[in-house]
Motif scaffolding. Structure first.
Motif, PDB file in Angstrom:
ATOM      1  N   PRO A 250       0.697  -1.288  -0.026  1.00 38.23           N
ATOM      2  CA  PRO A 250      -0.041   0.089  -0.007  1.00 38.23           C
ATOM      3  C   PRO A 250       0.886   1.136   0.187  1.00 38.23           C
ATOM      4  N   VAL A 251       0.196   2.463  -0.460  1.00 45.00           N
ATOM      5  CA  VAL A 251       0.845   3.662  -0.677  1.00 45.00           C
ATOM      6  C   VAL A 251       1.286   4.164   0.857  1.00 45.00           C
ATOM      7  N   ASP A 252       2.453   4.776   1.071  1.00 40.90           N
ATOM      8  CA  ASP A 252       2.836   5.332   2.221  1.00 40.90           C
ATOM      9  C   ASP A 252       4.016   6.295   1.873  1.00 40.90           C
ATOM     10  N   HIS A 253       4.504   6.877   2.933  1.00 42.01           N
ATOM     11  CA  HIS A 253       5.499   8.053   2.864  1.00 42.01           C
ATOM     12  C   HIS A 253       6.734   7.563   1.886  1.00 42.01           C
ATOM     13  N   VAL A 254       6.909   6.492   1.858  1.00 40.10           N
ATOM     14  CA  VAL A 254       8.134   5.900   1.151  1.00 40.10           C
ATOM     15  C   VAL A 254       7.823   6.107  -0.235  1.00 40.10           C
ATOM     16  N   THR A 255       6.634   5.756  -0.696  1.00 35.27           N
ATOM     17  CA  THR A 255       5.906   5.803  -2.043  1.00 35.27           C
ATOM     18  C   THR A 255       6.000   7.416  -2.407  1.00 35.27           C
ATOM     19  N   LEU A 256       5.637   8.196  -1.353  1.00 32.89           N
ATOM     20  CA  LEU A 256       5.652   9.699  -1.945  1.00 32.89           C
ATOM     21  C   LEU A 256       6.883  10.093  -2.233  1.00 32.89           C
ATOM     22  N   HIS A 257       8.055   9.777  -1.460  1.00 33.07           N
ATOM     23  CA  HIS A 257       9.354   9.986  -1.801  1.00 33.07           C
ATOM     24  C   HIS A 257       9.854   9.646  -3.049  1.00 33.07           C
ATOM     25  N   TYR A 258       9.542   8.425  -3.311  1.00 29.14           N
ATOM     26  CA  TYR A 258      10.059   7.765  -4.644  1.00 29.14           C
ATOM     27  C   TYR A 258       9.344   8.553  -5.762  1.00 29.14           C
ATOM     28  N   LEU A 259       7.929   8.768  -5.723  1.00 26.73           N
ATOM     29  CA  LEU A 259       7.388   9.509  -6.707  1.00 26.73           C
ATOM     30  C   LEU A 259       8.004  10.969  -7.069  1.00 26.73           C
ATOM     31  N   LYS A 260       8.477  11.674  -5.827  1.00 29.79           N
ATOM     32  CA  LYS A 260       9.054  12.902  -6.218  1.00 29.79           C
ATOM     33  C   LYS A 260      10.659  12.619  -6.746  1.00 29.79           C
ATOM     34  N   LEU A 261      11.293  11.550  -6.315  1.00 31.40           N
ATOM     35  CA  LEU A 261      12.522  11.197  -6.669  1.00 31.40           C
ATOM     36  C   LEU A 261      12.290  10.904  -8.269  1.00 31.40           C
ATOM     37  N   THR A 262      11.381  10.320  -8.657  1.00 31.16           N
ATOM     38  CA  THR A 262      11.462  10.015 -10.267  1.00 31.16           C
ATOM     39  C   THR A 262      10.804  11.283 -10.986  1.00 31.16           C
ATOM     40  N   GLY A 263      10.562  12.094 -10.678  1.00 31.50           N
ATOM     41  CA  GLY A 263      10.271  13.336 -11.431  1.00 31.50           C
ATOM     42  C   GLY A 263       8.712  13.722 -11.322  1.00 31.50           C
ATOM     43  N   ARG A 264       7.936  13.118 -10.563  1.00 28.98           N
ATOM     44  CA  ARG A 264       6.487  13.705 -10.416  1.00 28.98           C
ATOM     45  C   ARG A 264       6.473  14.738 -10.001  1.00 28.98           C
TER      46      ARG A 264
ATOM     47  N   ARG B 245      -1.722  15.732  -4.843  1.00 29.61           N
ATOM     48  CA  ARG B 245      -3.144  15.106  -5.240  1.00 29.61           C
ATOM     49  C   ARG B 245      -3.196  13.675  -5.085  1.00 29.61           C
ATOM     50  N   ILE B 246      -2.227  12.949  -5.307  1.00 32.40           N
ATOM     51  CA  ILE B 246      -2.210  11.288  -4.874  1.00 32.40           C
ATOM     52  C   ILE B 246      -2.261  11.348  -3.317  1.00 32.40           C
ATOM     53  N   GLU B 247      -1.525  12.062  -2.572  1.00 35.12           N
ATOM     54  CA  GLU B 247      -1.537  11.753  -1.030  1.00 35.12           C
ATOM     55  C   GLU B 247      -2.953  12.374  -0.650  1.00 35.12           C
ATOM     56  N   ALA B 248      -3.435  13.246  -0.910  1.00 31.49           N
ATOM     57  CA  ALA B 248      -4.693  13.805  -0.431  1.00 31.49           C
ATOM     58  C   ALA B 248      -5.923  12.647  -0.916  1.00 31.49           C
ATOM     59  N   TYR B 249      -5.885  12.543  -2.053  1.00 29.78           N
ATOM     60  CA  TYR B 249      -6.847  11.457  -2.678  1.00 29.78           C
ATOM     61  C   TYR B 249      -6.909   9.953  -1.739  1.00 29.78           C
ATOM     62  N   LEU B 250      -5.830   9.395  -1.502  1.00 30.47           N
ATOM     63  CA  LEU B 250      -5.574   8.301  -0.856  1.00 30.47           C
ATOM     64  C   LEU B 250      -5.836   8.380   0.508  1.00 30.47           C
ATOM     65  N   ARG B 251      -5.639   9.232   1.394  1.00 33.89           N
ATOM     66  CA  ARG B 251      -5.852   9.603   2.696  1.00 33.89           C
ATOM     67  C   ARG B 251      -7.458   9.888   2.677  1.00 33.89           C
ATOM     68  N   ALA B 252      -7.951  10.475   1.783  1.00 36.17           N
ATOM     69  CA  ALA B 252      -9.367  10.929   2.024  1.00 36.17           C
ATOM     70  C   ALA B 252     -10.106   9.515   1.828  1.00 36.17           C
ATOM     71  N   ASN B 253      -9.696   8.742   0.933  1.00 33.79           N
ATOM     72  CA  ASN B 253     -10.609   7.514   0.804  1.00 33.79           C
ATOM     73  C   ASN B 253      -9.764   6.177   1.555  1.00 33.79           C
ATOM     74  N   ASN B 254      -9.121   6.491   2.786  1.00 34.37           N
ATOM     75  CA  ASN B 254      -8.737   5.437   3.353  1.00 34.37           C
ATOM     76  C   ASN B 254      -7.952   4.352   2.562  1.00 34.37           C
ATOM     77  N   MET B 255      -7.024   4.791   1.683  1.00 33.93           N
ATOM     78  CA  MET B 255      -6.204   3.881   1.057  1.00 33.93           C
ATOM     79  C   MET B 255      -4.657   4.306   1.076  1.00 33.93           C
ATOM     80  N   PHE B 256      -4.344   4.875   2.254  1.00 39.42           N
ATOM     81  CA  PHE B 256      -3.092   5.414   2.559  1.00 39.42           C
ATOM     82  C   PHE B 256      -2.471   5.005   3.898  1.00 39.42           C
ATOM     83  N   VAL B 257      -1.447   4.435   4.020  1.00 41.10           N
ATOM     84  CA  VAL B 257      -0.985   3.824   5.308  1.00 41.10           C
ATOM     85  C   VAL B 257      -0.012   4.726   5.824  1.00 41.10           C
ATOM     86  N   ASP B 258      -0.142   5.406   6.840  1.00 42.11           N
ATOM     87  CA  ASP B 258       0.841   6.214   7.648  1.00 42.11           C
ATOM     88  C   ASP B 258       1.091   5.580   8.843  1.00 42.11           C
TER      89      ASP B 258
END
Length: 997
Positions: A414-428, A435-448
């Protein structure tokens, strides 16, 4: 009684439906074509009226079950009376529907996602808004299926009942319930993409011949095709290897590439990434993966099915994805929902931290062995636990990549902070990540992991302390046969002595120390059993992971500094999964050390792991063949089945990239790295494994300083611009393909010839001969090899007759656009073990009526010409390995009507059904041997000819001409698969469906 014109049409539809067995689950994908229903946009009244009758039928079926006295859905003799009774109900239903506002069934939870600074990111279907406590306990992977079902719910293809099944996963998943799934996109590579585009082109022709609109054959979801499987390691150990291999790649594959370039213009929604860009799964991870889609203002999770089993690599990014056969992918492209059994989910808890010097490859080989032992075929695996924070995204992707090797549908992170860091590393962009973090948190699909974790329910549980993982390899023939590095020497000697099998070669004791001396370009050389002749850093599994790639480069550097060199007769190669790897190897200054050890970059694509290892030097090949040497290959890949890597390497080991370099330096797998020196240094002293192995801190330091976001941005900004050779390809603008009857690469397949609008119906098998009799673990590589074409094979004969020079044979994988080649290449693996041959290994069988030993293709054609059907007998795990649709298409073209096995791998069983072949399982505790079957019998399968009398998973009787009779389970697992079988396969089914729209 007055019957309106619409009711009259409905009556005709009932008549058709009664013949086709109109069950609720079949109706959602039935001959009555579903309306186009996109969310959140609502359908118009015309679309709704086209839906009304089929909905009425479903409603009536709920009122009058099959077993009730209300309506007999299988009795045409009483239909006229039944139609008179039904017509007023249909009319009333249509009038009611016509006055209703067309609404999405879940419009009440369609809500806005606000931006922190004002405005909104978009709208989405909110799972929390359902206020159902069961959702909080669902695995994250199941929540993705749930969101898709809600978003696509039209009460036709996807119903509210389907949504309820998924919400109630804890209770429904053990019951093998069927659900539809609509992935967000489809991923192709060229080996599987070419036949997929060939099928689409042929389907366009078929639509036209049936009087339909051929342009309806068009992808309705985004399709990304990455050309990565055609590059071969023809040139190695050269600064010019990349350019030389690409020139040869284009020379061999120009026609295929032009065909794919035509497809990118002829079909909508299709992006083709040109050759030389990278490996499909690494490109998917670093560039194509969206994580969250934003389509016309609607937000939803990314999900993907791909025509390569290692599509699962994207699961490491929190994107639900897995491999399917090409025929399933084509149906998905054309809007057909995937019918799948709601899977169980294995919760895999990771604790602790990897020890110093232990790699992600060691971890995935350990996980693979654990999960194979646990049994996860057809299931999801979801990883969680405190150890997740210790794993980089690339480490997770390595574990997810090998899902096919441990048998799971996917291994999900599942998506977590490690995923977000990788997305930034790879140029997103920052906005995209926000937007990805906000959506997944709002829809209970993000692991913190900084917050308390809600307890989730899993079907079963496993746990691993990362500190328990130790360096290891897997082999010599299967990816889940893990060997701890400290036991490798002893294990190798056991394999030499053991009887022939997955862990044995049966080399006589007196021959185990044989030495083959030869001359390599004027230098004295020698090979022994276990000598390494191929050392390849390759494959999506590892080349996307900077820690193991830079770790391998550090091993090469330390070896250079100590004076060690790889023997010149070992074929070494480095095939990065994207241009990013080259940039960080150059930035770190380590590429030069790779080059000094012979690991020059040979190309950007899938090479040795898929069998594109190229030829060995003639002197090496002769030394192996003439002396019957058990030569070894060591590669950082995910597949090491017999005959896959290279015909002359009978022992193949999967290892981390640093270990690939270490074994290349040692020159043999017959070594104990703890006790024996790898070689002698420039100071005359012994050099040991510990002397060249980098620490975890050393690797982390070079990763931190060398892998930068700008490298990803600059690489992928140019990825679709191609290269000069690609850009020079000219293709016609026509939307229909002009087939060249003389082509040996692209050929119009026979699947739709003489097709009519009426389905052929179900069929049993009568007095069939056994074409092949197999044991366990027959892979798709055995059934449809991807590698080299043997010079004495039926395929070679076919190509020679058409003027193709042997040096231009290319590979089976590259010729998958030609059914004539692929039919001849079916069961053409040189390591095939067929019990009918009494121990002889090779691509032949016995023609039972005459007792002649023939190539499998020749025997099959003799059966077909005489009007005989054939079947295949097999053991456990039949069809394991790659998601290769030709492993089902080929047997169908050979005339195989059924496969009777102990068990099937998920994708291959589905592919067999998709090509109209009956998959049957022996009952528990039985197989061909326990039943006394030799394969010399003739087989009849008592399957009803009326599709309405067949049920998923029912038992049928198989009888032989010598009086034996036994029960088998029919592995049609869903009602939709029965519908496919009734139509002779999934693609004819889709065409007939589109003709009704």
């Amino acid at each position: 009684m007055y019957i309106s014109s619409s009711a009259s049409a409905s009556a005709s539809a009932i008549l058709r439906a009664s013949r086709a067995r109109f069950s609720p689950s079949v109706s959602r994908t039935s001959l009555l074509s579903p309306p186009k229903f996109t969310s959140p946009s609502l359908t118009n009244n015309n679309q709704l009226r086209s839906l009304s009758f089929s909905t009425a039928v479903r409603s009536l079926r709920r009122s009058y079950p099959r077993w009730s006295h209300g309506l007999d859905w299988r009795s045409p003799s009483t239909l006229r009376h039944q139609i008179r009774a039904v017509a007023p109900v249909v009319e009333r239903f249509q009038r009611k529907i016509a006055t209703m506002a067309p609404e999405h069934p879940f419009k009440g939870i369609f809500t806005s996602l606000p931006k922190p600074g004002g405005g909104e990111f978009g709208k989405f279907y909110s799972l929390p808004a359902l206020n159902d406590p069961r959702i909080d306990k669902l695995p994250y992977s199941i929540r993705i299926l749930l969101e898709s079902a809600i978003r696509n719910c039209d009460n036709f293809q996807v119903t509210k009942d389907d949504v309820e099944k998924i919400i109630d996963w804890e209770n429904t998943s053990p019951r093998q319930v069927e659900i539809p799934f609509k992935p967000a996109r489809v991923l192709l590579q060229d080996f599987t993409g070419v036949p997929a585009v060939v099928d689409l082109a042929s389907m366009r022709d078929a639509m036209g011949q049936l009087g339909g609109d051929s342009n309806k054959i068009n992808p309705l979801v985004p399709v990304d095709l990455v050309i990565d499987h055609s590059v071969q390691v023809d040139v190695a150990r050269s600064e010019n290897a990349v350019q030389a291999n690409m020139e040869l790649e284009f020379k061999r594959n120009k026609e295929r590439f032009a065909f794919l370039k035509w497809g990118s213009t002829a079909f909508q929604n299709m992006l083709v990434v040109p050759p030389g860009s990278g490996i499909v799964h690494q490109v998917n991870l670093e560039y194509l993966g969206r994580v969250v889609f934003n389509t016309d203002g609607v937000l939803y999770p990314d999900s993907v099915v791909g025509t390569d089993s290692h599509t699962t690599m994207i699961d490491g990014l929190g994107v639900a994805g897995w491999g399917v056969g090409g025929i399933e992918a084509e149906a998905t492209m054309l809007g057909q929902p995937m019918s799948m059994v709601l899977p169980g989910v294995v919760g895999f808890k990771l604790n602790g931290k990897l020890r110093n010097g232990v790699t992600a490859t060691d971890l995935v080989l350990t996980v693979t062995q654990m999960l194979r032992k646990h049994g996860v075929v057809g299931k999801f695996v979801e990883f969680y636990g405190d150890g997740m924070g210790e794993l980089s995204l690339a480490d997770r992707a390595t574990i997810a990549n090998m899902s096919p090797e441990y048998g799971a549908t996917m291994g999900f992170f599942p998506v977590d902070h490690v995923t977000l860091h990788y997305l930034k590393l790879t140029g997103r962009s920052d906005e995209t990540v926000a937007r990805i973090e906000a959506y997944l948190r709002a829809n209970n699909m993000f692991v913190d992991y900084d917050e308390p974790q809600a307890e989730r329910v899993y079907s079963s549980y496993l746990q691993l302390d990362l500190a328990d993982v130790e360096p290891c390899v897997s082999g010599p023939k299967r990816p889940h046969d893990r060997v701890p590095l400290r036991e490798m020497k002893a294990d190798w000697h056991s394999c030499l002595s053991n009887k022939v099998g997955f862990k044995g070669f049966a080399v006589p004791k007196e021959a185990q120390d044989k030495v083959a001396k030869f001359s390599f370009h004027g230098l004295p050389a020698e090979l022994k059993h276990g000598s390494v002749v191929i050392a390849a850093i390759t494959s999506c599994t590892n080349t996307s992971n900077p820690s193991v790639m830079l770790g391998a480069a550090l091993v090469a550097k330390k070896a250079c500094e100590l004076g060690l060199k790889v023997k010149p007769w070992i074929k070494t190669s480095l095939a990065p999964g994207s241009g990013v790897v080259t940039k960080y190897l150059q930035k770190s200054g380590l590429q030069k050390y790779f080059n000094e050890q012979g690991f020059h970059i040979v190309g950007y694509g899938c090479t040795t792991c898929i069998g594109n290892s190229g030829d060995l030097d003639e002197s090496v090949a002769s030394a192996i063949s003439e002396n019957d040497i058990l030569a070894a290959a060591v590669l950082s890949g995910n597949r090491n089945f017999e005959g896959r890597v290279h015909p002359l390497t009978r022992a193949n080991y999967l290892a981390s990239p640093p270990l690939v370099v270490a074994y290349a330096l040692a020159g043999t797998v017959d070594i104990d790295f703890d006790k024996e020196p790898i070689g002698t240094g420039k100071d005359g002293k012994n050099v040991y494994f510990k002397d060249i192995w980098p620490t975890t801190e050393e690797v982390a330091e070079v990763v931190q300083s060398s892998v930068l976001p700008d490298m990803f941005k600059s690489t992928y900004e140019a990825i679709t611009k191609g290269n000069p050779m690609w850009n020079e390809l000219t293709v016609p603008a026509a939307t229909s393909y002009a087939w060249d009857p003389n082509s040996t690469y692209i050929h119009d397949p026979p699947y739709f010839k003489n097709m009519t609008l009426n389905p052929p119906g179900a069929h049993g098998v009568k007095d069939a001969y056994c074409l092949l009799n197999f044991g366990d673990s027959i892979t798709t590589d055995h059934i449809s090899p991807a590698g080299s074409i043997q010079k004495d094979s039926p395929t070679a004969k076919y190509l020679l007759e058409r003027g193709v020079d042997p040096k231009d044979f290319n590979s089976y994988g590259s010729r998958r656009g030609n059914d004539e080649v692929m039919a001849r290449g079916t069961f053409a693996n040189i390591r095939l073990v067929n019990k009918l041959l009494n121990g002889e290994v090779g691509p032949k069988t016995v023609h039972i009526p005459t007792g002649e030993k023939l190539f499998v293709f020749d025997a099959a054609m003799r059966y077909k010409s005489a009007g005989y059907d054939t079947i295949v007998l097999a053991g456990a795990e039949y069809g394991s390995g790659s998601s290769r649709d030709w492993a089902a298409k080929g047997p169908m073209l050979l005339g195989v009507k059924a496969v009777i096995a102990k068990s099937f791998e998920r994708i291959h069983r589905s592919n067999l059904v998709g090509m109209g072949i009956i998959p049957l399982c022996f009952k528990a505790g039985q197989d061909a041997d326990t039943l006394g079957l030799t394969g010399h019998e003739r087989y009849s399968i008592d399957l009803p000819s009326n599709i309405g009398e067949i049920r998923p998973g029912q038992d049928v009787t198989v009888t032989t001409d010598n009086g034996k009779s036994f029960m088998c389970t029919v592995r049609f697992d869903t009602e939709v698969e029965l519908a496919y079988f009734n139509h002779g396969g999934i693609l004819p089914y889709v065409i007939r469906n589109l003709m009704k729209r």
